[in-house]
Design a protein around this motif. Structure first.
Motif, PDB file in Angstrom:
ATOM      1  N   LEU A 269       0.834  -1.209   0.000  1.00 52.22           N
ATOM      2  CA  LEU A 269       0.000   0.000   0.000  1.00 52.22           C
ATOM      3  C   LEU A 269       0.864   1.252   0.000  1.00 52.22           C
ATOM      4  O   LEU A 269       0.543   2.244  -0.668  1.00 52.22           O
ATOM      5  N   PHE A 270       1.982   1.220   0.738  1.00 51.28           N
ATOM      6  CA  PHE A 270       2.869   2.382   0.771  1.00 51.28           C
ATOM      7  C   PHE A 270       3.448   2.654  -0.621  1.00 51.28           C
ATOM      8  O   PHE A 270       3.601   3.803  -1.023  1.00 51.28           O
ATOM      9  N   GLY A 271       3.772   1.606  -1.355  1.00 55.22           N
ATOM     10  CA  GLY A 271       4.258   1.793  -2.726  1.00 55.22           C
ATOM     11  C   GLY A 271       3.228   2.466  -3.606  1.00 55.22           C
ATOM     12  O   GLY A 271       3.538   3.384  -4.380  1.00 55.22           O
ATOM     13  N   ASP A 272       1.970   2.055  -3.466  1.00 51.09           N
ATOM     14  CA  ASP A 272       0.890   2.649  -4.272  1.00 51.09           C
ATOM     15  C   ASP A 272       0.685   4.118  -3.933  1.00 51.09           C
ATOM     16  O   ASP A 272       0.532   4.960  -4.823  1.00 51.09           O
ATOM     17  N   VAL A 273       0.665   4.442  -2.653  1.00 50.91           N
ATOM     18  CA  VAL A 273       0.396   5.815  -2.249  1.00 50.91           C
ATOM     19  C   VAL A 273       1.604   6.714  -2.569  1.00 50.91           C
ATOM     20  O   VAL A 273       1.444   7.884  -2.915  1.00 50.91           O
ATOM     21  N   ALA A 274       2.821   6.159  -2.509  1.00 47.92           N
ATOM     22  CA  ALA A 274       4.007   6.921  -2.912  1.00 47.92           C
ATOM     23  C   ALA A 274       3.956   7.236  -4.403  1.00 47.92           C
ATOM     24  O   ALA A 274       4.339   8.337  -4.826  1.00 47.92           O
ATOM     25  N   THR A 275       3.476   6.287  -5.206  1.00 49.67           N
ATOM     26  CA  THR A 275       3.356   6.518  -6.641  1.00 49.67           C
ATOM     27  C   THR A 275       2.433   7.688  -6.926  1.00 49.67           C
ATOM     28  O   THR A 275       2.774   8.592  -7.702  1.00 49.67           O
ATOM     29  N   GLU A 276       1.260   7.703  -6.283  1.00 53.31           N
ATOM     30  CA  GLU A 276       0.347   8.826  -6.515  1.00 53.31           C
ATOM     31  C   GLU A 276       0.953  10.142  -6.031  1.00 53.31           C
ATOM     32  O   GLU A 276       0.834  11.171  -6.703  1.00 53.31           O
TER      33      GLU A 276
ATOM     34  N   ALA B 109       0.814   8.776   2.751  1.00 53.09           N
ATOM     35  CA  ALA B 109       2.201   9.150   2.468  1.00 53.09           C
ATOM     36  C   ALA B 109       2.295  10.659   2.620  1.00 53.09           C
ATOM     37  O   ALA B 109       1.489  11.392   2.046  1.00 53.09           O
ATOM     38  N   THR B 110       3.273  11.114   3.395  1.00 52.57           N
ATOM     39  CA  THR B 110       3.478  12.547   3.602  1.00 52.57           C
ATOM     40  C   THR B 110       4.908  12.902   3.219  1.00 52.57           C
ATOM     41  O   THR B 110       5.869  12.299   3.732  1.00 52.57           O
ATOM     42  N   LEU B 111       5.051  13.865   2.340  1.00 54.86           N
ATOM     43  CA  LEU B 111       6.357  14.323   1.884  1.00 54.86           C
ATOM     44  C   LEU B 111       7.028  15.116   3.003  1.00 54.86           C
ATOM     45  O   LEU B 111       6.474  16.099   3.486  1.00 54.86           O
ATOM     46  N   VAL B 112       8.216  14.663   3.446  1.00 48.78           N
ATOM     47  CA  VAL B 112       8.878  15.326   4.572  1.00 48.78           C
ATOM     48  C   VAL B 112      10.202  15.988   4.199  1.00 48.78           C
ATOM     49  O   VAL B 112      10.711  16.810   4.950  1.00 48.78           O
ATOM     50  N   ARG B 113      10.802  15.599   3.061  1.00 53.88           N
ATOM     51  CA  ARG B 113      12.041  16.238   2.633  1.00 53.88           C
ATOM     52  C   ARG B 113      12.149  16.181   1.123  1.00 53.88           C
ATOM     53  O   ARG B 113      11.839  15.169   0.507  1.00 53.88           O
ATOM     54  N   ILE B 114      12.589  17.281   0.544  1.00 49.97           N
ATOM     55  CA  ILE B 114      12.718  17.389  -0.912  1.00 49.97           C
ATOM     56  C   ILE B 114      14.184  17.619  -1.249  1.00 49.97           C
ATOM     57  O   ILE B 114      14.780  18.614  -0.827  1.00 49.97           O
ATOM     58  N   GLY B 115      14.784  16.674  -1.978  1.00 49.01           N
ATOM     59  CA  GLY B 115      16.144  16.827  -2.481  1.00 49.01           C
ATOM     60  C   GLY B 115      16.089  17.204  -3.951  1.00 49.01           C
ATOM     61  O   GLY B 115      15.020  17.508  -4.496  1.00 49.01           O
TER      62      GLY B 115
ATOM     63  N   ILE C 233       9.714  10.340   2.375  1.00 51.28           N
ATOM     64  CA  ILE C 233       8.289  10.222   2.666  1.00 51.28           C
ATOM     65  C   ILE C 233       8.091   9.454   3.963  1.00 51.28           C
ATOM     66  O   ILE C 233       8.749   8.436   4.203  1.00 51.28           O
ATOM     67  N   GLU C 234       7.180   9.932   4.802  1.00 51.20           N
ATOM     68  CA  GLU C 234       6.732   9.186   5.980  1.00 51.20           C
ATOM     69  C   GLU C 234       5.418   8.513   5.628  1.00 51.20           C
ATOM     70  O   GLU C 234       4.548   9.123   4.986  1.00 51.20           O
ATOM     71  N   PHE C 235       5.276   7.271   6.042  1.00 53.12           N
ATOM     72  CA  PHE C 235       4.093   6.474   5.761  1.00 53.12           C
ATOM     73  C   PHE C 235       3.435   6.043   7.060  1.00 53.12           C
ATOM     74  O   PHE C 235       4.113   5.766   8.046  1.00 53.12           O
ATOM     75  N   GLU C 236       2.106   5.948   7.019  1.00 57.37           N
ATOM     76  CA  GLU C 236       1.374   5.365   8.142  1.00 57.37           C
ATOM     77  C   GLU C 236       0.160   4.642   7.587  1.00 57.37           C
ATOM     78  O   GLU C 236      -0.566   5.189   6.755  1.00 57.37           O
ATOM     79  N   ALA C 237      -0.039   3.405   8.058  1.00 59.07           N
ATOM     80  CA  ALA C 237      -1.231   2.627   7.707  1.00 59.07           C
ATOM     81  C   ALA C 237      -2.062   2.456   8.968  1.00 59.07           C
ATOM     82  O   ALA C 237      -1.526   2.148  10.037  1.00 59.07           O
ATOM     83  N   ARG C 238      -3.372   2.663   8.814  1.00 61.12           N
ATOM     84  CA  ARG C 238      -4.312   2.580   9.931  1.00 61.12           C
ATOM     85  C   ARG C 238      -5.519   1.737   9.519  1.00 61.12           C
ATOM     86  O   ARG C 238      -6.020   1.864   8.412  1.00 61.12           O
ATOM     87  N   VAL C 239      -5.998   0.920  10.453  1.00 59.69           N
ATOM     88  CA  VAL C 239      -7.258   0.205  10.254  1.00 59.69           C
ATOM     89  C   VAL C 239      -8.371   1.153  10.687  1.00 59.69           C
ATOM     90  O   VAL C 239      -8.377   1.631  11.820  1.00 59.69           O
ATOM     91  N   VAL C 240      -9.311   1.427   9.778  1.00 62.79           N
ATOM     92  CA  VAL C 240     -10.424   2.325  10.092  1.00 62.79           C
ATOM     93  C   VAL C 240     -11.719   1.558  10.357  1.00 62.79           C
ATOM     94  O   VAL C 240     -12.613   2.082  11.019  1.00 62.79           O
TER      95      VAL C 240
END
Length: 130
Positions: A35-42, A76-82, A88-95
């Protein structure tokens, strides 16, 4: 394009029973990483107009189990731009989580959501065309 620190993208997905890999309807930890790979792609499509390439994770924490019948969200949250790298920081949560003891299709909304996986990783965007 939205190239700024703090920009984030979230996906939600139902985890079908066919994805259970272990007893107790547990799903393997790699499911969250997928899932992190998918959200990073977007995220990279928004920030760089390209899918980019995942370079690697600097940390991964499996905090709680993912189970078949969960509705899980990954952010996915962008935390540093080179120059070309994006950290990117990632977090997965069960809702939502199934509640089979109440019936075969019973489920509950989790408030607050249950954090199941956290990670930090780097993706690489191609060099911008001149």
């Amino acid at each position: 394009m939205s190239l700024y620190e703090g920009f984030s993208v979230t996906h939600r997905r139902y985890v079908p029973r066919s994805h259970a890999h272990y007893g107790g309807d547990l799903v393997d930890g790699a499911y969250g990483l997928g899932l992190f790979g998918d959200v990073a792609t977007e995220l990279l499509i928004h920030t760089d107009a390209d899918e980019g390439l995942f370079a690697g994770y600097s940390s991964v924490e499996f905090v709680a189990p993912i189970q078949a019948g969960d509705v899980i969200e990954a952010t996915a949250t962008l935390v540093r731009i080179g120059n070309r790298s994006r950290e990117i920081e990632f977090e997965a949560r069960v809702v939502c989580r199934s509640a089979p003891l109440r019936g075969p299709s019973a489920a509950d909304v989790l408030d607050p959501p249950l954090v199941v996986t956290r990670a930090r990783g780097t993706v690489v965007a191609p060099k911008a065309a001149d």
